[in-house]
Motif scaffolding. Sequence first.
Motif, PDB file in Angstrom:
ATOM      1  N   CYS A 136       0.823  -1.213   0.000  1.00 45.11           N
ATOM      2  CA  CYS A 136       0.000   0.000   0.000  1.00 45.11           C
ATOM      3  C   CYS A 136       0.856   1.262   0.000  1.00 45.11           C
ATOM      4  N   GLU A 138      -0.730   4.358   0.377  1.00 46.17           N
ATOM      5  CA  GLU A 138      -1.433   5.262   1.283  1.00 46.17           C
ATOM      6  C   GLU A 138      -2.119   4.446   2.356  1.00 46.17           C
ATOM      7  N   TRP A 140      -5.279   4.634   5.028  1.00 47.20           N
ATOM      8  CA  TRP A 140      -6.505   5.286   5.465  1.00 47.20           C
ATOM      9  C   TRP A 140      -7.053   4.479   6.631  1.00 47.20           C
ATOM     10  N   VAL A 142     -10.253   3.672   9.195  1.00 44.74           N
ATOM     11  CA  VAL A 142     -11.703   3.748   9.356  1.00 44.74           C
ATOM     12  C   VAL A 142     -12.016   3.541  10.831  1.00 44.74           C
ATOM     13  N   HIS A 146     -15.789   7.599  10.645  1.00 40.37           N
ATOM     14  CA  HIS A 146     -15.023   8.455   9.739  1.00 40.37           C
ATOM     15  C   HIS A 146     -13.938   7.651   9.017  1.00 40.37           C
ATOM     16  N   VAL A 147     -13.521   8.181   7.876  1.00 35.81           N
ATOM     17  CA  VAL A 147     -12.386   7.646   7.134  1.00 35.81           C
ATOM     18  C   VAL A 147     -11.362   8.764   7.058  1.00 35.81           C
ATOM     19  N   THR A 148     -10.162   8.494   7.536  1.00 38.34           N
ATOM     20  CA  THR A 148      -9.132   9.517   7.617  1.00 38.34           C
ATOM     21  C   THR A 148      -7.846   9.038   6.972  1.00 38.34           C
ATOM     22  N   LYS A 149      -7.267   9.885   6.131  1.00 35.03           N
ATOM     23  CA  LYS A 149      -5.973   9.562   5.541  1.00 35.03           C
ATOM     24  C   LYS A 149      -4.888   9.839   6.569  1.00 35.03           C
ATOM     25  N   CYS A 150      -4.011   8.857   6.742  1.00 35.95           N
ATOM     26  CA  CYS A 150      -2.913   9.017   7.701  1.00 35.95           C
ATOM     27  C   CYS A 150      -1.812   9.881   7.109  1.00 35.95           C
ATOM     28  N   ARG A 151      -1.270  10.714   7.958  1.00 33.14           N
ATOM     29  CA  ARG A 151      -0.075  11.467   7.575  1.00 33.14           C
ATOM     30  C   ARG A 151       1.100  10.561   7.909  1.00 33.14           C
ATOM     31  N   TYR A 157       1.599   5.815  11.971  1.00 36.29           N
ATOM     32  CA  TYR A 157       0.252   5.424  12.420  1.00 36.29           C
ATOM     33  C   TYR A 157       0.334   4.708  13.771  1.00 36.29           C
TER      34      TYR A 157
END
Length: 181
Positions: A136, A138, A140, A142, A146-151, A157
């Motif tokens: 992967c 990216e 993300w 859940v 909510h669904v949030t993109k990780c920095r 993470y």
Amino acid sequence: MDRLTPNKGQISRNGNLRIGHFTQHSADKFNLQLSAVENMLNIFEKADDQGMRSWLGKFQIQGTDALKPMMMLSGGQKSRVAFASLAYQQPHVIVMDEPTNHLDMESIDALVEAVQDFNGGLLVVSHDEHFITSTCKELWVVGNGHVTKCRGDFTEYKKETLKRTEKRIADSVKSLSAINN
């Protein structure tokens, strides 16, 4: 797919879009009395025997493994046949739900390699750090509706998750201490 309806908005999908699904149970669709070649030929009726043997060989199901009843194959080999079946459909997008459950490391590495060679879109639901970091680009998350993109990457993470967990524990201990005093 298509079993849920959105709470808001709408879904618009190209009619030619092919979505493939791969789960920890993907191998359950096969008749274990039949060989991998026989199962594949039953699914893809226009395919020929030699072409299907060659296709399965790309997924390390070759020689007698391709011809013996699938009940004689390991869980990892059955998963390879399932992924070969999925790949034969030439999906544009693959949705994977816990794809590495029940697989040995050799099979996981083979699945990682197959996914890395895939040229379409990929959505993975997994707890397997090795698989996620190997396949992967990216991450993300859940949760809580909510669904949030990780920095950052998976390591970031984990650090963020550990900080949140430590804070929840500290807050719980503080609350319990206040109740006991």
